[in-house]
Write an enzyme that holds these catalytic residues in place. Structure first.
Site: not given
Ligand code: WQD
Length: 339
Positions: A124, A148, A152
């Site tokens: 990841s 997490y 990885k």
């Molecule tokens: C994306 C953007 C949030 C939810 C995570 C893991 C990573 C991988 C992918 C496994 C950010 C914003 C999110 C919400 C929001 N998973 N957001 N409201 O954090 O980039 O990555 O998922 O491998 O390891 O860290 O993805 O979709 O959680 O967030 O505003 O309800 O959306 O702040 O900017 P992220 P995400």
């Protein structure tokens, strides 16, 4: 080729299993169904017109894992099985280290005993931690910032040490950015249990009426519209990346690491807008403080996978949202599991 797919009933695992079947491979899926549904496997069989050898089981059960290799003449393994919620990993680190790291060690022991030494590992972009240098190249030193992500990173270290110690191993580490979307049929897709941690599945549940609004974590980031920027990649492009990696590594040994991203960033507000367009309805949202640990932006340098694998992401953000919406609107409760 006969391929064992651990976690093959999950979101990326099921899409990759479908790609493998369509590419003419035979697939064994080993999955403990902790965060997935066997219905996904059934639908993959239907879409492919070909059976999957499905075995419910846990990599923490070393005997059961050995048994799969003893009973099936496996050529290669694609290893998806693992817990992947950042927030949960902070609350329950031991569960994450045991499940992800010990589970992988058991898998490697079983592979070694069976003389199976081709492995694609589901890593990841989270291993890059809070790197500011954009776009992110594979050469960047790793610095995961949550349990997490550290599982990885540790598994990546274990795998490269293994291939250093025993040059017969052929290992590919695939670093996913933000997987979204679904197979064009709308039959399989992301089906998170409980409240989705990730943006797009949450937006999809608001669009389908399961939740009332999106909470946008932070609109004061140093980005064009103040919201977080990420590299969203279509799950079908991600699946194709696994097939390209398998073809590339088959006649090689050593450790290879590739980013699987589009190389483009999209903000939270751009995603909400694109999803609203795809669903043909407005999607209510409100701003809230930043989520701890979130970076302002994260997107891939995807050039290495193109140069070496001949692979690049083909689908646009609009297509990701259209396909995700088709899945969600055709399956409002996912694989009909009570969430
Ligand atoms: C994306 C953007 C949030 C939810 C995570 C893991 C990573 C991988 C992918 C496994 C950010 C914003 C999110 C919400 C929001 N998973 N957001 N409201 O954090 O980039 O990555 O998922 O491998 O390891 O860290 O993805 O979709 O959680 O967030 O505003 O309800 O959306 O702040 O900017 P992220 P995400």
């Amino acid at each position: 080729m006969k391929v064992l797919v651990t976690g093959g009933a999950g979101y990326i695992g099921s899409h990759t299993t479908l790609g493998l079947l369509e590419d003419g491979h035979d697939v064994i899926v080993f999955d403990n169904l902790a965060n997935s549904s066997v219905e996904a496997v059934r639908r993959v069989e239907e879409l492919a017109g070909k059976k999957v050898d499905f075995r419910e089981g846990n990599l923490l059960d070393a005997d059961a894992t050995d048994m799969v290799f003893a009973e099936c003449d496996i050529d290669a393994v694609i290893h998806f099985a693992g817990l992947k919620a950042v927030g949960e990993s902070v609350e329950k680190p031991l569960m994450y280290y045991r499940n992800n790291v010990v589970g992988t060690l058991n898998l490697l022991d079983s592979m070694e005993k069976a003389g199976v030494r081709h492995l694609v590992f589901s890593s990841s972009a989270t291993v890059y931690g809070a790197a500011e240098h954009m776009p992110l190249p594979e050469s960047l030193p790793l610095d995961a910032t949550n349990p997490y992500g550290r599982t990885k990173e540790q598994i990546e270290d274990i795998l490269s040490d293994l291939s250093e110690a025993d040059p017969r191993w052929s290992i590919t580490l695939l670093r996913y950015f933000n997987p979204v979307g679904a197979h064009e049929s709308g039959q399989i897709g992301e089906d998170p249990q409980g409240r989705p941690n990730n943006l797009v599945p949450f937006v999809a549940q608001v669009a389908v009426g399961r939740r009332d609004k999106v909470v946008v974590f932070g609109n004061d980031y140093p980005t064009a519209d103040g919201t977080g920027v990420r590299d969203y990649i279509h799950v079908m492009d991600l699946a194709a990346g696994h097939l390209a990696a398998l073809r590339y590594m088959w006649k090689k040994t050593g450790t290879f690491r590739w980013n699987l991203g589009t190389g483009r960033g999209s903000s939270v507000l751009e995603v909400i807008e694109a999803f609203s367009e795809a669903a043909g309805r407005s999607i209510p949202y409100e701003f809230a403080p930043r989520r701890p640990g979130d970076a302002a932006r994260s997107y891939a340098d995807a050039s290495a996978a193109l140069t070496h694998l001949g692979w690049s992401a083909q689908r646009s953000l609009a297509e990701m949202c259209e396909d995700h919406w088709r899945w969600q609107s055709s399956n409002p409760s996912g694989f009909a599991r009570e969430n």
